[in-house]
Design an enzyme around this catalytic site. Structure first.
Site, PDB file in Angstrom:
ATOM      1  CD1 TRP A  23       0.295   0.604   3.313  1.00 13.35           C
ATOM      2  CD2 TRP A  23      -0.225  -1.548   3.146  1.00 13.35           C
ATOM      3  NE1 TRP A  23       0.773  -0.021   4.426  1.00 13.35           N
ATOM      4  CE2 TRP A  23       0.462  -1.350   4.357  1.00 13.35           C
ATOM      5  CE3 TRP A  23      -0.653  -2.850   2.821  1.00 13.35           C
ATOM      6  CZ2 TRP A  23       0.734  -2.395   5.243  1.00 13.35           C
ATOM      7  CZ3 TRP A  23      -0.380  -3.870   3.702  1.00 13.35           C
ATOM      8  CH2 TRP A  23       0.304  -3.644   4.888  1.00 13.35           C
ATOM      9  NE  ARG A  24       4.709   2.855   4.503  1.00 18.38           N
ATOM     10  CZ  ARG A  24       5.305   2.329   5.575  1.00 18.38           C
ATOM     11  NH1 ARG A  24       6.344   1.534   5.429  1.00 18.38           N
ATOM     12  NH2 ARG A  24       4.892   2.623   6.773  1.00 18.38           N
ATOM     13  CD  GLU A  36      -3.578   4.274   7.241  1.00 19.07           C
ATOM     14  OE1 GLU A  36      -3.620   4.064   8.463  1.00 19.07           O
ATOM     15  OE2 GLU A  36      -2.531   4.597   6.654  1.00 19.07           O
ATOM     16  CB  THR A  42      -4.069  -5.598  12.789  1.00 18.56           C
ATOM     17  OG1 THR A  42      -5.428  -5.705  13.190  1.00 18.56           O
ATOM     18  CG2 THR A  42      -3.626  -6.931  12.227  1.00 18.56           C
ATOM     19  CE1 TYR A 119      -3.240   6.994  11.775  1.00 21.38           C
ATOM     20  CE2 TYR A 119      -4.984   5.439  11.193  1.00 21.38           C
ATOM     21  CZ  TYR A 119      -3.648   5.788  11.212  1.00 21.38           C
ATOM     22  OH  TYR A 119      -2.723   4.959  10.664  1.00 21.38           O
ATOM     23  CG  ASP A 137      -0.474   6.203  14.530  1.00 17.93           C
ATOM     24  OD1 ASP A 137       0.448   6.972  14.905  1.00 17.93           O
ATOM     25  OD2 ASP A 137      -0.257   5.178  13.869  1.00 17.93           O
ATOM     26  CB  CYS A 191      10.347   6.051  18.640  1.00 17.20           C
ATOM     27  SG  CYS A 191      10.156   6.858  20.234  1.00 17.20           S
ATOM     28  CB  CYS A 201      16.383   7.768  16.871  1.00 18.30           C
ATOM     29  SG  CYS A 201      15.105   9.026  16.787  1.00 18.30           S
TER      30      CYS A 201
END
Ligand code: SF4
Length: 364
Positions: A23-24, A36, A42, A119, A137, A191, A201
């Site tokens: 989906w990207r 989404e 999940t 969201y 989120d 994170c 990071c």
């Protein structure tokens, strides 16, 4: 406050490290919306297979909108939170009927779709339509709370407002979709709630929680949601080639799914108390022959203790309205909650080597 440093460090990191998920690779709102909805509550590794199955079965929103609810619930089985699956169908119908099969490129119009909140609407608006809508989120709360050392409770109205405003301020208006996905990806892969990988990071040198040794306490939550404990007494009544089931209705968990006939009690029941409850439901002639459980089943705000009572009905007994005889062969066509799925994995004839499982003497 100047916030350019945030996206300047984050975007190059994201473009190098993002997980290549199907989906990207698209900006199709239907596929992104599907991801989404599936990925709420999940894990990606679990959700991916469901997403692929949905896309294969319903390649377009028209296909999904035309599908029977039972079929969608069946495909959704195992993901939990079944209201999301029902909302999926309702929203698909809305998009087809009210928007000609095209998702609206507008945050408010997206929010009017069933099951689509701020969201999801922000995710679709920013990723598919380049609209400057910040996504907030659980991952985003965690990243922002830690980097800015913000201890406002994230489960309060003030906290939700404050973090949304902060996310809006940080948003890169030229790349809102990538920016939102980058913050979420950082929260999901670096994170993390426990043991974040601060050494990897891209924002480590700005992170207040890291410098002040406050990582474990952020994000802060004011109070835990109360958990409700429920006692489900299921009646396992086998008939010649199958079992009795009923469909859950009403505003409760697992609406529209199938389960064994249920007697809910406010406390655990012994065999004689259960026999009395069965007598009230199906008449005094049903006999309990076995008990299995309690099996503990955890939902987000409920703990279910499920006990399975095997009963034998006299041949001429008339089962109550709503009970349906389902043959073992056709059981898999019915959408079942996880607790039922697990029960039938063990307690159906083929899983017991063809032996008839429930012919023990009555218990009292
Ligand atoms: S430095 Fe560590 S705690 Fe701070 S944002 Fe990065 S991963 Fe999270």
């Amino acid at each position: 406050m100047s916030t350019a440093w945030f996206t300047k460090a984050l975007l190059p990191w994201y473009r190098e490290h993002y997980r290549p998920l199907p989906w990207r690779e698209t900006r199709d709102p239907y596929r992104i919306w599907l991801s989404e909805v599936i990925l709420q509550q999940t894990r990606v590794d679990q959700g991916l297979a469901y997403w692929e199955r949905f896309v294969a079965r319903y390649p377009t929103i028209m296909d999904l909108a035309a599908a029977p609810e039972g079929e969608i619930l069946r495909l959704w089985q195992g993901l939990g939170y079944y209201s999301r699956a029902r909302n999926l169908l309702s929203a698909a119908k809305q998009v087809v009927q009210d928007h000609g099969g095209h998702f609206p490129a507008d945050h408010a119009a997206l929010c009017s779709l069933k099951g689509v909140g701020d969201y999801t609407a922000s995710a679709i608006a920013s990723i598919c339509f380049d609209l400057p809508e910040p996504v907030v989120d659980g991952n985003v709360y965690r990243v922002l709370a830690r980097i800015f050392g913000n201890g406002t409770p994230i489960d309060s109205t003030a906290g939700r407002k404050e973090f949304r405003a902060l996310a809006a301020q940080l948003l890169d208006p030229k790349h809102p979709g990538d920016h939102n996905q980058a913050v979420m990806e950082l929260g999901a892969t670096v994170c993390t709630p426990q043991k974040p990988l601060c050494g990897q990071c891209p924002l480590a040198n700005k992170c207040i929680a890291r410098k002040a040794d406050r990582i474990a306490e952020l994000p802060y939550k004011a109070g835990k949601t109360k958990t409700r404990t429920r006692h489900f007494n299921y009646l396992h009544i086998a008939v010649e080639d199958g079992i009795y089931l009923h469909k859950r209705e009403g505003r409760d968990i697992w609406q529209g799914l199938w389960e064994l006939p249920l007697i809910e009690s406010d406390r655990p029941l012994g065999a004689s108390a259960m026999a009395k409850r069965i007598a009230l439901t199906i008449g005094p002639t049903a006999v309990i022959t076995a008990k299995h459980g309690p099996v503990k089943h955890l939902l987000s705000h409920q703990v279910i203790f499920a006990v399975f009572w095997t009963c034998v009905l006299p041949k001429k007994a008339r089962p109550p309205k709503g009970w349906v005889r389902v043959s073992w062969k056709k059981l898999d066509r019915h959408a079942l909650p996880r607790v039922m799925e697990c029960h039938f994995q063990e307690h159906r004839p083929e899983s017991r080597g063809g032996r008839k499982p429930y012919l023990r003497p009555p218990i009292h």
